[in-house]
Each structure stands twice: as C-alpha cells, then as structure tokens.
Design an enzyme around this catalytic site. Sequence first.
Site, PDB file in Angstrom:
ATOM      1  CG  HIS A 148      -2.024  -0.996   1.117  1.00  0.00           C
ATOM      2  ND1 HIS A 148      -3.297  -0.679   0.707  1.00  0.00           N
ATOM      3  CD2 HIS A 148      -2.029  -2.334   1.306  1.00  0.00           C
ATOM      4  CE1 HIS A 148      -4.046  -1.774   0.680  1.00  0.00           C
ATOM      5  NE2 HIS A 148      -3.298  -2.796   1.040  1.00  0.00           N
ATOM      6  CG  ASP A 167       0.134   9.256   0.733  1.00  0.00           C
ATOM      7  OD1 ASP A 167       0.027   8.089   1.140  1.00  0.00           O
ATOM      8  OD2 ASP A 167      -0.529  10.205   1.195  1.00  0.00           O
TER       9      ASP A 167
HETATM   10  P1  ADQ Z   1      -3.092   6.090   4.693  1.00  0.00           P
HETATM   11  O1  ADQ Z   1      -1.696   6.536   4.895  1.00  0.00           O
HETATM   12  O2  ADQ Z   1      -3.887   5.927   5.906  1.00  0.00           O
HETATM   13  O3  ADQ Z   1      -3.189   4.760   3.822  1.00  0.00           O
HETATM   14  P2  ADQ Z   1      -4.965   7.474   2.778  1.00  0.00           P
HETATM   15  O4  ADQ Z   1      -4.910   6.742   1.508  1.00  0.00           O
HETATM   16  O5  ADQ Z   1      -5.107   8.951   2.587  1.00  0.00           O
HETATM   17  O6  ADQ Z   1      -3.722   7.252   3.727  1.00  0.00           O
HETATM   18  O7  ADQ Z   1      -6.221   6.948   3.561  1.00  0.00           O
HETATM   19  C1  ADQ Z   1      -6.629   7.541   4.758  1.00  0.00           C
HETATM   20  C2  ADQ Z   1      -8.089   7.190   5.057  1.00  0.00           C
HETATM   21  O8  ADQ Z   1      -8.364   7.646   6.373  1.00  0.00           O
HETATM   22  C3  ADQ Z   1      -9.065   7.890   4.119  1.00  0.00           C
HETATM   23  O9  ADQ Z   1     -10.091   7.013   3.764  1.00  0.00           O
HETATM   24  C4  ADQ Z   1      -9.581   9.050   4.969  1.00  0.00           C
HETATM   25  O10 ADQ Z   1     -10.916   9.392   4.693  1.00  0.00           O
HETATM   26  C5  ADQ Z   1      -9.459   8.502   6.378  1.00  0.00           C
HETATM   27  N1  ADQ Z   1      -9.266   9.633   7.310  1.00  0.00           N
HETATM   28  C6  ADQ Z   1      -8.227  10.469   7.403  1.00  0.00           C
HETATM   29  N2  ADQ Z   1      -8.453  11.412   8.339  1.00  0.00           N
HETATM   30  C7  ADQ Z   1      -9.660  11.175   8.848  1.00  0.00           C
HETATM   31  C8  ADQ Z   1     -10.480  11.790   9.865  1.00  0.00           C
HETATM   32  N3  ADQ Z   1     -10.106  12.903  10.540  1.00  0.00           N
HETATM   33  N4  ADQ Z   1     -11.673  11.227  10.118  1.00  0.00           N
HETATM   34  C9  ADQ Z   1     -12.064  10.131   9.429  1.00  0.00           C
HETATM   35  N5  ADQ Z   1     -11.376   9.526   8.479  1.00  0.00           N
HETATM   36  C10 ADQ Z   1     -10.180  10.020   8.190  1.00  0.00           C
HETATM   37  C11 ADQ Z   1      -2.227   3.848   3.228  1.00  0.00           C
HETATM   38  C12 ADQ Z   1      -1.175   4.481   2.327  1.00  0.00           C
HETATM   39  C13 ADQ Z   1      -1.859   5.311   1.241  1.00  0.00           C
HETATM   40  C14 ADQ Z   1      -2.827   4.434   0.455  1.00  0.00           C
HETATM   41  C15 ADQ Z   1      -3.751   3.676   1.389  1.00  0.00           C
HETATM   42  C16 ADQ Z   1      -4.580   2.632   0.633  1.00  0.00           C
HETATM   43  O11 ADQ Z   1      -0.286   5.295   3.081  1.00  0.00           O
HETATM   44  O12 ADQ Z   1      -0.904   5.868   0.353  1.00  0.00           O
HETATM   45  O13 ADQ Z   1      -3.619   5.262  -0.395  1.00  0.00           O
HETATM   46  O14 ADQ Z   1      -3.015   2.983   2.395  1.00  0.00           O
HETATM   47  O15 ADQ Z   1      -3.782   1.777  -0.121  1.00  0.00           O
END
Ligand code: ADQ
Length: 454
Positions: free
Chosen positions: A154, A363
């Site tokens: 990921h 990311d």
């Molecule tokens: P993350 O590093 O966690 O994931 P991301 O892909 O942005 O990063 O996903 C975060 C999730 O958390 C999103 O669905 C977002 O809505 C949720 N989130 C963030 N802040 C929030 C809040 N305050 N309240 C509720 N929900 C919140 C890892 C990798 C990424 C990759 C994903 C999936 O680091 O690059 O995209 O896995 O493969």
Amino acid sequence: MSRLVVVSNRVAMPHAHRAGGLAVAMRAALKESGGLWFGWSGKRVHGDSGELHKLDDGNTSYCTMDLSFEDFDHYYNGFANRTLWPLLHFRLDLVDYRRDTHEGYRRVNALFAEKLASQLREDDIVWVHDYHLIPLAQRLRDLGVGNRIGFFLHVPMPSSDLLAALPNHEVLFGSLAAYDLIGFQTERDLDRFQSYVRLYGGGRAFADGRMRAADGREFRAGAFPISIDADLIARQASAAVTRASVQRLRESLGSRVLAIGVDRLDYSKGLPDRFRAFERFLDRFPEIHGQMTYLQLAPVSRSEVPEYQALRRELEGLAGHINGRHAAPDWTPVRYVNRDFSHGVLTGFYRLAQLGLVTPLRDGMNLVAKEFVASQDPQSPGVLVLSRFAGAAAEMKEALLVNPYDLDGVADAIAHAHAMPMEERKERWHALHRRLRRHDITLWRRKFLEALEA
Ligand code: ADQ
C-alpha cells in the site's frame, strides 16, 4: 471457485464502525467467494503471543491472533513503523534500525505463518497486505504451503539505493520472491522494484511483468492503483449536507471559502510544510485575508512512536504561530482538529470546500485526494491541489500538481485555485471524476485477484 484468504495486520471485524475503504473492499471480496480474514486481534497480552479468536459471519470467517506486549512493540511500533515505514517513504533520516525489533518482526511473521497454515485449505487463494507482512509468504513456503499467494504494497517502493541501506535488505526484500504476484500502487513503484531486483537481487525482470529471482524462482509483479467506491462517496456527500455538524461548519464559515486537509497525523503527509505554505500564501496575498479558512483534520496516529509525538508538538506550534500572526478577532485562518469523523460527515466537509489540500511528501496512493473529488457538487466543484509525490498524481493530472517542498509553488497553487473560474473548475473536475468512476475499488480488487489466479 477458490476460497479467498485475506491477511493484514489489522482485521476489520464484521460489525466494526468506521470501516475504511479497504475494509469494505475486502469484505465484498470475501463475500463473493467465501473466505477467511486473518490478522492481529488488536489485543496485547501479558504472556505469550499466539492465542486465536474465531468468528463466523455468513460465508466469511475471521481469525485473529493476540500478540504479547513485547512482540507488538518490536514488530509493530519498532520494525514496521520506525524502520520500514520511514525507509519506504524515502526518509532514511528517520530510519531507526535495531536488531531486536527486526528479530521481533521476523518472529511475529513466523508465528502468523504457523497459525495461518493450520487454517488453510488446499485451493485457497491468499492475499497478503502491506509492509508489516513482507516475509509471510516465505515463512508459509517453509512450512510446505503451496497455495497461490499474492502481496499488495500500500505504501511506496523507494529507489533501490535507499532499500539497500537497510541491514540485511537482501533477506527481507529477497523474500518477496516467495509470492506469486506482487502488486504496487503505480508503475513508478514497480519500476523501482524491478531495478532493485536487477541491481541488488541478482535477478531479472521481463517486460511482461514476469520476474526471476537469483535462485531461479519465477514470480510476477504489476501496478494496481487502489481506488475508492466513488458512487457511494458521492451519495454520502450529497446526503451529508443535511447533517447538523456539516451545517454548523457551513454557518461558521459565513461567506468565507473553505480549504480542507484530511490526513492521519503522519510525517509522510507533509503537514508542517503545508502549514508553512499556507502561511506563505497569507504573507503574499494579504488581499485574501479574512476570505479563506483552512481546516486541517488530523487524527492522532501511532502515538507511541516518538517521531509522531514530535510531529504533533511541531504542528501545535505552527498552528498557534500562524494564527497568532494573522488572525483577526472575527477570523481564524487555521482550524486544526485532531479528531476522527465518520465518512458520512467527512464527505460533507469535503463538499463544502472549494480547495482540497493533499500535499504529502510521499504517499503510496492517497485516498483522500480521490474522496475529495468524489464528494464534490457537480454544479460547483472544488479544486484539488495535489502533491506530485502522491501515487494518486499519476492518474489525476487535472488537479493542480505541486511540489510540496516548494512553499511558494504551493502558495501560488492555493491562490490559483481560489481565483479559478467556475468553467475551468468544472472541466478539471469532470475529467477527474470520470476516471474515478471507471476505475473504482471494485475494479482494483478484481484486477488484482484475476492476475493472481491467472
Ligand atoms: P493512509 O496513509 O492511511 O493509507 P490514505 O490513503 O489517505 O492514507 O487513507 C486515509 C483514510 O483515512 C481515508 O479514507 C480518509 O478518509 C481517512 N481519514 C483520514 N483522516 C480522517 C479523519 N479525521 N476522520 C475520518 N477519516 C479520516 C495507506 C497508504 C496510502 C494508500 C492507502 C490505501 O499510506 O498511500 O492510499 O493505504 O492503499
């Protein structure tokens, strides 16, 4: 049809609230073919690791394993999050390598393999997720498991010279060859892995995705960009406008434009640079003062890891500093909130925003960028400011792409987004949205599983 077995550090239990997009996708995949989800129970125990807990829900079973305090500390807080996470996000400066945590990581992976092997049936297809479990397939093979096993990373795959800085990197990254298929987020990640295998692994990479390890074992690797359920998010966003918390946010803004950032509190997300870029924007565009509010939602994450504690302190200082310099009695430029929100509310916040600020330093993909786009009102869509170093940038060229290290460049992009005519906003948004709907999370998992089964 073969049964699917999903393995990941955390398991989203059937009735858990706040299941993220990945959890929803895995549940749907498990439901289609029947299956098992295996991982850590979320419980740390005094005494030994390894007690299993089982739960059946329709055609899906959940099997989770307890970890001792020490194992968890070494495997998760230590090697996974203080060694691999910074390494894979190009942050050699933050890598903290210790033999004891590396040993704990290996021990926990071996225990996962042992416990999982006892649950496997002969024709199960196994899908392992993320950097916590890199050596899992190798340990399963050691136990005689011959099943199809796939791995999806990921997070980014960094350049081979960075990977090579890890002591014994050949053993860890060489163990990836025990998988039948390795999935990356982007073609760039795939390229970098292929170079690593050639330069440091003594192996070969062929143009059709086949790879050969130095010992002759053949496996495949490909790019499978993850996505979201764009239609579901769009429905949630349009329903969210009637929610009390969304209405309160709208009322609190008055006629001001909202810029929003939503990130786990993690140094890979580039939050201090983003705060500084917003400050630069305020310094350079005083005529916009009082007209824009930047809301940053950043739920605390990995709070036992010292680097995350330091980041939290830094951001508290920056938010206070910017507001102290620029706020007026009736205007707070930065609203900084360390809280989680349900997607039902979050999508409503995205929809209120005219700017989405997604500026990670690195990311794997970044799903917030995609959620922001899916949540917009087609009649007045907001503008996405997106880092070139997010995997999502490869598919989202109509966003305003920025270099997050270039504070003036980010400040310019904020000003550009603020001034962008509605027609251009619509054009860019339609292009982004069309692609998102075509390439959603269902297509992602189907493509990966088809390739694994092929
Ligand atoms: P993350 O590093 O966690 O994931 P991301 O892909 O942005 O990063 O996903 C975060 C999730 O958390 C999103 O669905 C977002 O809505 C949720 N989130 C963030 N802040 C929030 C809040 N305050 N309240 C509720 N929900 C919140 C890892 C990798 C990424 C990759 C994903 C999936 O680091 O690059 O995209 O896995 O493969």
